[in-house]
Design a protein around this motif. Structure first.
Motif, PDB file in Angstrom:
ATOM      1  N   GLU A 117       0.508   7.500 -11.376  1.00  0.00           N
ATOM      2  CA  GLU A 117       0.080   6.813 -12.600  1.00  0.00           C
ATOM      3  C   GLU A 117       1.033   5.649 -12.828  1.00  0.00           C
ATOM      4  O   GLU A 117       2.240   5.840 -12.933  1.00  0.00           O
ATOM      5  CB  GLU A 117       0.150   7.763 -13.802  1.00  0.00           C
ATOM      6  CG  GLU A 117      -0.861   8.878 -13.773  1.00  0.00           C
ATOM      7  CD  GLU A 117      -2.252   8.404 -14.161  1.00  0.00           C
ATOM      8  OE1 GLU A 117      -2.364   7.497 -15.006  1.00  0.00           O
ATOM      9  OE2 GLU A 117      -3.211   8.946 -13.608  1.00  0.00           O
ATOM     10  N   LEU A 118       0.489   4.461 -12.913  1.00  0.00           N
ATOM     11  CA  LEU A 118       1.311   3.276 -13.128  1.00  0.00           C
ATOM     12  C   LEU A 118       1.594   3.133 -14.626  1.00  0.00           C
ATOM     13  O   LEU A 118       0.698   2.869 -15.414  1.00  0.00           O
ATOM     14  CB  LEU A 118       0.596   2.038 -12.596  1.00  0.00           C
ATOM     15  CG  LEU A 118       1.408   0.756 -12.579  1.00  0.00           C
ATOM     16  CD1 LEU A 118       2.611   0.898 -11.650  1.00  0.00           C
ATOM     17  CD2 LEU A 118       0.545  -0.402 -12.129  1.00  0.00           C
ATOM     18  N   THR A 119       2.851   3.342 -15.027  1.00  0.00           N
ATOM     19  CA  THR A 119       3.222   3.259 -16.436  1.00  0.00           C
ATOM     20  C   THR A 119       4.338   2.253 -16.677  1.00  0.00           C
ATOM     21  O   THR A 119       4.636   1.927 -17.812  1.00  0.00           O
ATOM     22  CB  THR A 119       3.688   4.635 -16.947  1.00  0.00           C
ATOM     23  OG1 THR A 119       4.782   5.086 -16.138  1.00  0.00           O
ATOM     24  CG2 THR A 119       2.553   5.646 -16.905  1.00  0.00           C
ATOM     25  N   GLU A 120       4.937   1.765 -15.625  1.00  0.00           N
ATOM     26  CA  GLU A 120       6.136   0.944 -15.727  1.00  0.00           C
ATOM     27  C   GLU A 120       5.803  -0.532 -15.506  1.00  0.00           C
ATOM     28  O   GLU A 120       5.207  -0.901 -14.495  1.00  0.00           O
ATOM     29  CB  GLU A 120       7.111   1.437 -14.644  1.00  0.00           C
ATOM     30  CG  GLU A 120       8.444   0.802 -14.638  1.00  0.00           C
ATOM     31  CD  GLU A 120       9.309   1.375 -13.525  1.00  0.00           C
ATOM     32  OE1 GLU A 120      10.161   0.627 -13.045  1.00  0.00           O
ATOM     33  OE2 GLU A 120       9.121   2.537 -13.149  1.00  0.00           O
ATOM     34  N   ASP A 121       6.169  -1.383 -16.458  1.00  0.00           N
ATOM     35  CA  ASP A 121       6.039  -2.830 -16.266  1.00  0.00           C
ATOM     36  C   ASP A 121       7.183  -3.320 -15.391  1.00  0.00           C
ATOM     37  O   ASP A 121       8.281  -2.780 -15.425  1.00  0.00           O
ATOM     38  CB  ASP A 121       6.098  -3.557 -17.616  1.00  0.00           C
ATOM     39  CG  ASP A 121       4.827  -3.371 -18.424  1.00  0.00           C
ATOM     40  OD1 ASP A 121       3.784  -3.046 -17.818  1.00  0.00           O
ATOM     41  OD2 ASP A 121       4.878  -3.565 -19.649  1.00  0.00           O
ATOM     42  N   GLY A 122       6.923  -4.352 -14.601  1.00  0.00           N
ATOM     43  CA  GLY A 122       7.977  -4.936 -13.782  1.00  0.00           C
ATOM     44  C   GLY A 122       8.245  -4.202 -12.486  1.00  0.00           C
ATOM     45  O   GLY A 122       9.152  -4.576 -11.742  1.00  0.00           O
ATOM     46  N   LEU A 123       7.468  -3.180 -12.186  1.00  0.00           N
ATOM     47  CA  LEU A 123       7.651  -2.427 -10.942  1.00  0.00           C
ATOM     48  C   LEU A 123       7.285  -3.299  -9.753  1.00  0.00           C
ATOM     49  O   LEU A 123       6.272  -3.991  -9.771  1.00  0.00           O
ATOM     50  CB  LEU A 123       6.764  -1.170 -10.955  1.00  0.00           C
ATOM     51  CG  LEU A 123       6.807  -0.283  -9.717  1.00  0.00           C
ATOM     52  CD1 LEU A 123       8.170   0.384  -9.582  1.00  0.00           C
ATOM     53  CD2 LEU A 123       5.720   0.774  -9.801  1.00  0.00           C
ATOM     54  N   MET A 124       8.113  -3.291  -8.721  1.00  0.00           N
ATOM     55  CA  MET A 124       7.821  -3.995  -7.470  1.00  0.00           C
ATOM     56  C   MET A 124       7.732  -2.972  -6.343  1.00  0.00           C
ATOM     57  O   MET A 124       8.540  -2.055  -6.278  1.00  0.00           O
ATOM     58  CB  MET A 124       8.900  -5.036  -7.148  1.00  0.00           C
ATOM     59  CG  MET A 124       8.923  -6.213  -8.106  1.00  0.00           C
ATOM     60  SD  MET A 124       7.388  -7.184  -8.145  1.00  0.00           S
ATOM     61  CE  MET A 124       7.343  -7.880  -6.520  1.00  0.00           C
ATOM     62  N   ILE A 125       6.748  -3.155  -5.483  1.00  0.00           N
ATOM     63  CA  ILE A 125       6.533  -2.261  -4.354  1.00  0.00           C
ATOM     64  C   ILE A 125       6.726  -3.069  -3.080  1.00  0.00           C
ATOM     65  O   ILE A 125       5.962  -3.997  -2.802  1.00  0.00           O
ATOM     66  CB  ILE A 125       5.110  -1.651  -4.384  1.00  0.00           C
ATOM     67  CG1 ILE A 125       4.843  -0.926  -5.702  1.00  0.00           C
ATOM     68  CG2 ILE A 125       4.872  -0.750  -3.182  1.00  0.00           C
ATOM     69  CD1 ILE A 125       5.731   0.269  -5.957  1.00  0.00           C
ATOM     70  N   ASP A 126       7.765  -2.736  -2.321  1.00  0.00           N
ATOM     71  CA  ASP A 126       8.041  -3.401  -1.050  1.00  0.00           C
ATOM     72  C   ASP A 126       7.447  -2.567   0.079  1.00  0.00           C
ATOM     73  O   ASP A 126       7.825  -1.407   0.268  1.00  0.00           O
ATOM     74  CB  ASP A 126       9.544  -3.567  -0.841  1.00  0.00           C
ATOM     75  CG  ASP A 126      10.162  -4.497  -1.876  1.00  0.00           C
ATOM     76  OD1 ASP A 126       9.511  -5.503  -2.215  1.00  0.00           O
ATOM     77  OD2 ASP A 126      11.278  -4.210  -2.335  1.00  0.00           O
ATOM     78  N   VAL A 127       6.517  -3.177   0.801  1.00  0.00           N
ATOM     79  CA  VAL A 127       5.837  -2.482   1.889  1.00  0.00           C
ATOM     80  C   VAL A 127       6.349  -3.045   3.205  1.00  0.00           C
ATOM     81  O   VAL A 127       6.474  -4.264   3.365  1.00  0.00           O
ATOM     82  CB  VAL A 127       4.306  -2.676   1.794  1.00  0.00           C
ATOM     83  CG1 VAL A 127       3.595  -2.075   2.975  1.00  0.00           C
ATOM     84  CG2 VAL A 127       3.785  -2.088   0.498  1.00  0.00           C
ATOM     85  N   GLU A 128       6.647  -2.160   4.142  1.00  0.00           N
ATOM     86  CA  GLU A 128       7.096  -2.559   5.474  1.00  0.00           C
ATOM     87  C   GLU A 128       6.235  -1.815   6.483  1.00  0.00           C
ATOM     88  O   GLU A 128       6.202  -0.575   6.488  1.00  0.00           O
ATOM     89  CB  GLU A 128       8.579  -2.204   5.649  1.00  0.00           C
ATOM     90  CG  GLU A 128       9.183  -2.802   6.884  1.00  0.00           C
ATOM     91  CD  GLU A 128      10.684  -2.618   6.936  1.00  0.00           C
ATOM     92  OE1 GLU A 128      11.176  -2.299   8.038  1.00  0.00           O
ATOM     93  OE2 GLU A 128      11.356  -2.773   5.901  1.00  0.00           O
ATOM     94  N   LEU A 129       5.517  -2.563   7.313  1.00  0.00           N
ATOM     95  CA  LEU A 129       4.542  -1.976   8.232  1.00  0.00           C
ATOM     96  C   LEU A 129       4.898  -2.281   9.678  1.00  0.00           C
ATOM     97  O   LEU A 129       5.268  -3.415  10.004  1.00  0.00           O
ATOM     98  CB  LEU A 129       3.145  -2.558   7.957  1.00  0.00           C
ATOM     99  CG  LEU A 129       2.640  -2.532   6.513  1.00  0.00           C
ATOM    100  CD1 LEU A 129       1.333  -3.315   6.404  1.00  0.00           C
ATOM    101  CD2 LEU A 129       2.463  -1.103   6.044  1.00  0.00           C
ATOM    102  N   ASP A 130       4.752  -1.266  10.536  1.00  0.00           N
ATOM    103  CA  ASP A 130       4.851  -1.559  11.963  1.00  0.00           C
ATOM    104  C   ASP A 130       3.554  -2.250  12.384  1.00  0.00           C
ATOM    105  O   ASP A 130       2.581  -2.315  11.619  1.00  0.00           O
ATOM    106  CB  ASP A 130       5.125  -0.295  12.782  1.00  0.00           C
ATOM    107  CG  ASP A 130       4.049   0.770  12.645  1.00  0.00           C
ATOM    108  OD1 ASP A 130       2.881   0.443  12.346  1.00  0.00           O
ATOM    109  OD2 ASP A 130       4.369   1.948  12.856  1.00  0.00           O
ATOM    110  N   GLU A 131       3.525  -2.805  13.579  1.00  0.00           N
ATOM    111  CA  GLU A 131       2.373  -3.604  13.993  1.00  0.00           C
ATOM    112  C   GLU A 131       1.059  -2.825  14.018  1.00  0.00           C
ATOM    113  O   GLU A 131       0.045  -3.312  13.506  1.00  0.00           O
ATOM    114  CB  GLU A 131       2.647  -4.260  15.351  1.00  0.00           C
ATOM    115  CG  GLU A 131       1.733  -5.416  15.593  1.00  0.00           C
ATOM    116  CD  GLU A 131       2.286  -6.414  16.584  1.00  0.00           C
ATOM    117  OE1 GLU A 131       1.507  -6.823  17.457  1.00  0.00           O
ATOM    118  OE2 GLU A 131       3.468  -6.776  16.482  1.00  0.00           O
TER     119      GLU A 131
END
Length: 195
Positions: A117-131
């Motif tokens: 559940e998204l409740t937090e303002d200012g949240l950043m999600i850093d995604v790192e994907l292999d090829e």
């Protein structure tokens, strides 16, 4: 969101999403998974014992939903029997593959810290994907854009129609999401082609 890029040291594909963007992407992928898994595929009775053993009892008719018809077009439009056979042998696996690709987006976002559940303002999600995972995301972006384009009735050359809609029109907002997925897709292609 700045789009996808290739990390110089690790060679992995990275992106940073706001919490809102990540939650929107998760929602779109979840809706696609639900659509792919919930419309009943009508199997044909297999008379051949070998076919029954191999479970080739997939659907033989076009899906009812227009999005699914777009994702699984008729392979032989002029030959109903050949089209039905092709669909019977391929559609089940194709549906599973598309659903798994969309689930990969959901899993990666949640593993990167997107809460249920998204409740937090200012949240950043850093995604790192292999090829390989990035290529899976790319395929799923194509499916998401096709789904949105079908639902919205987007056609080649109708950009002026969409640009003329007022910002408060829900169709305009949905079109913005369609364009955003296109942007993600484009930056992901660019990141994957960088070495």
């Amino acid at each position: 969101m700045t789009g996808f890029a290739r990390h110089r040291r690790s060679g992995r594909v990275i992106a940073a999403f706001t919490g809102f963007e990540a939650d929107l992407l998760r929602s779109l992928a979840s809706q696609l998974v639900e659509l792919l898994r919930n419309e009943a595929a009508v199997p044909q009775d297999a008379r051949d014992p070998f076919e029954a053993l191999m479970d080739f009892g997939g659907p033989t008719t076009e899906p009812e939903d227009p999005v699914l018809r777009r994702l699984f077009p008729t392979a032989y439009p002029g030959d109903e029997e050949a089209a039905a056979e092709f669909r019977r042998y391929t559609e089940g696996a194709l549906r599973d593959g598309k659903a798994a690709a969309a689930a990969t987006i959901i899993d990666a976002l949640e593993e990167a810290g997107l809460p249920a559940e998204l409740t937090e303002d200012g949240l950043m999600i850093d995604v790192e994907l292999d090829e390989p995972t990035a290529e899976t995301w790319l395929r799923s972006f194509t499916d998401l854009r096709l789904a949105l384009a079908t639902r919205l009735g987007i056609e080649d050359g109708d950009e002026a129609v969409w640009a003329a809609l007022p910002d408060e029109d829900p169709r305009s907002q949905a079109h913005d999401i369609y364009e955003w997925i296109g942007y993600l897709q484009e930056t992901l292609v660019d990141a994957l082609t960088q070495r």
